[in-house]
Design a protein around this motif. Structure first.
Motif, PDB file in Angstrom:
ATOM      1  N   PHE A   7      31.146  12.812 -50.018  1.00 41.54           N
ATOM      2  CA  PHE A   7      30.705  12.145 -50.855  1.00 41.54           C
ATOM      3  C   PHE A   7      30.470  12.734 -52.406  1.00 41.54           C
ATOM      4  CE2 PHE A   7      29.871   9.036 -47.862  1.00 41.54           C
ATOM      5  CZ  PHE A   7      30.226   8.108 -48.025  1.00 41.54           C
ATOM      6  N   ILE A   8      31.257  12.358 -53.322  1.00 44.52           N
ATOM      7  CA  ILE A   8      31.079  13.520 -54.424  1.00 44.52           C
ATOM      8  C   ILE A   8      30.090  12.402 -55.737  1.00 44.52           C
ATOM      9  CG2 ILE A   8      33.077  15.044 -53.747  1.00 44.52           C
ATOM     10  CD1 ILE A   8      34.501  13.529 -56.144  1.00 44.52           C
ATOM     11  N   ILE A   9      29.411  12.919 -56.973  1.00 44.09           N
ATOM     12  CA  ILE A   9      29.180  12.729 -57.622  1.00 44.09           C
ATOM     13  C   ILE A   9      30.182  13.586 -58.659  1.00 44.09           C
ATOM     14  CG2 ILE A   9      27.020  14.943 -58.237  1.00 44.09           C
ATOM     15  CD1 ILE A   9      25.242  12.276 -58.867  1.00 44.09           C
ATOM     16  N   ARG A  10      30.371  13.055 -59.974  1.00 47.32           N
ATOM     17  CA  ARG A  10      31.128  13.528 -61.578  1.00 47.32           C
ATOM     18  C   ARG A  10      30.313  12.315 -62.349  1.00 47.32           C
ATOM     19  NH1 ARG A  10      32.879  16.902 -58.418  1.00 47.32           N
ATOM     20  NH2 ARG A  10      34.912  17.394 -57.462  1.00 47.32           N
ATOM     21  N   GLN A  11      30.209  13.546 -63.272  1.00 44.05           N
ATOM     22  CA  GLN A  11      29.567  13.252 -64.521  1.00 44.05           C
ATOM     23  C   GLN A  11      31.313  12.998 -65.715  1.00 44.05           C
ATOM     24  OE1 GLN A  11      26.648  15.684 -66.733  1.00 44.05           O
ATOM     25  NE2 GLN A  11      26.363  14.023 -68.018  1.00 44.05           N
ATOM     26  N   LEU A  12      30.310  11.306 -65.969  1.00 48.40           N
ATOM     27  CA  LEU A  12      31.479  10.234 -66.869  1.00 48.40           C
ATOM     28  C   LEU A  12      31.224  10.119 -67.963  1.00 48.40           C
ATOM     29  CD1 LEU A  12      33.528   8.341 -64.329  1.00 48.40           C
ATOM     30  CD2 LEU A  12      34.161  10.193 -65.353  1.00 48.40           C
ATOM     31  N   PHE A  28      33.154   3.229 -46.781  1.00 48.33           N
ATOM     32  CA  PHE A  28      32.405   3.163 -48.092  1.00 48.33           C
ATOM     33  C   PHE A  28      32.707   3.204 -49.692  1.00 48.33           C
ATOM     34  CE2 PHE A  28      30.209   3.657 -52.244  1.00 48.33           C
ATOM     35  CZ  PHE A  28      29.279   2.749 -52.102  1.00 48.33           C
ATOM     36  N   SER A  29      33.967   1.837 -49.883  1.00 49.23           N
ATOM     37  CA  SER A  29      34.887   1.966 -50.985  1.00 49.23           C
ATOM     38  C   SER A  29      34.379   2.141 -52.725  1.00 49.23           C
ATOM     39  CB  SER A  29      35.904   1.077 -50.310  1.00 49.23           C
ATOM     40  OG  SER A  29      35.459  -0.132 -50.586  1.00 49.23           O
ATOM     41  N   GLY A  30      32.822   1.646 -52.589  1.00 47.60           N
ATOM     42  CA  GLY A  30      32.338   1.601 -53.859  1.00 47.60           C
ATOM     43  C   GLY A  30      32.225   3.047 -54.699  1.00 47.60           C
ATOM     44  N   MET A  31      31.703   2.482 -55.854  1.00 41.61           N
ATOM     45  CA  MET A  31      31.157   3.885 -56.588  1.00 41.61           C
ATOM     46  C   MET A  31      29.766   3.570 -56.889  1.00 41.61           C
ATOM     47  SD  MET A  31      33.666   4.317 -59.642  1.00 41.61           S
ATOM     48  CE  MET A  31      34.438   2.798 -60.445  1.00 41.61           C
ATOM     49  N   ILE A  32      29.057   4.388 -56.853  1.00 45.97           N
ATOM     50  CA  ILE A  32      27.396   4.073 -56.822  1.00 45.97           C
ATOM     51  C   ILE A  32      27.673   4.568 -59.128  1.00 45.97           C
ATOM     52  CG2 ILE A  32      25.278   4.431 -56.505  1.00 45.97           C
ATOM     53  CD1 ILE A  32      26.535   4.377 -53.336  1.00 45.97           C
ATOM     54  N   ARG A  33      26.775   4.123 -59.455  1.00 47.55           N
ATOM     55  CA  ARG A  33      26.425   5.014 -61.005  1.00 47.55           C
ATOM     56  C   ARG A  33      25.154   4.828 -61.299  1.00 47.55           C
ATOM     57  NH1 ARG A  33      27.604   0.937 -66.047  1.00 47.55           N
ATOM     58  NH2 ARG A  33      26.023  -0.173 -64.483  1.00 47.55           N
ATOM     59  N   LEU A  34      25.122   6.803 -60.913  1.00 46.10           N
ATOM     60  CA  LEU A  34      23.409   7.151 -61.050  1.00 46.10           C
ATOM     61  C   LEU A  34      22.542   7.491 -62.499  1.00 46.10           C
ATOM     62  CD1 LEU A  34      23.482   9.378 -58.551  1.00 46.10           C
ATOM     63  CD2 LEU A  34      22.693   7.180 -57.739  1.00 46.10           C
ATOM     64  N   ASN A  35      21.352   7.674 -63.251  1.00 47.18           N
ATOM     65  CA  ASN A  35      20.992   7.502 -64.197  1.00 47.18           C
ATOM     66  C   ASN A  35      20.750   8.756 -63.374  1.00 47.18           C
ATOM     67  OD1 ASN A  35      18.665   7.861 -62.851  1.00 47.18           O
ATOM     68  ND2 ASN A  35      17.721   5.767 -63.575  1.00 47.18           N
TER      69      ASN A  35
END
Length: 86
Positions: A7-12, A28-35
């Motif tokens: 699992f990786i996090i990237r800033q877009l 897990f094939s989705g994406m999660i958007r984090l604040n």
């Protein structure tokens, strides 16, 4: 607590996105958007911080936050991303 491998996090732009790669993407094939706060918590978990360490980091970072609220917020966050926590 620690984030599972894959699992990786990237800033877009101004958003933080978590995606699964490799073997993790089979479950897990989705994406999660984090604040910004979610990204902060995610990055603490990537480091393998204990619950106490994350709460301390939250209290140091977010002015006016009390310990009970920090613990509740962390627990809620962990429920949201439980698929990615070891």
């Amino acid at each position: 607590m620690k984030i599972k491998k894959g699992f990786i996090i990237r800033q877009l732009g101004s958003e933080h996105m978590v995606v699964a790669i490799g073997e993790a993407s089979k479950e897990f094939s989705g994406m999660i958007r984090l604040n910004d706060t979610g990204a902060f918590l995610w990055n603490e978990l990537v480091k393998g911080a204990t619950e106490e360490e994350v709460v301390t980091a939250m209290l140091d970072t977010y002015e006016g936050l009390d310990e009970d609220t920090a613990k509740t917020d962390l627990a809620d966050f962990n429920k949201t991303i439980e698929f990615a926590i070891e």
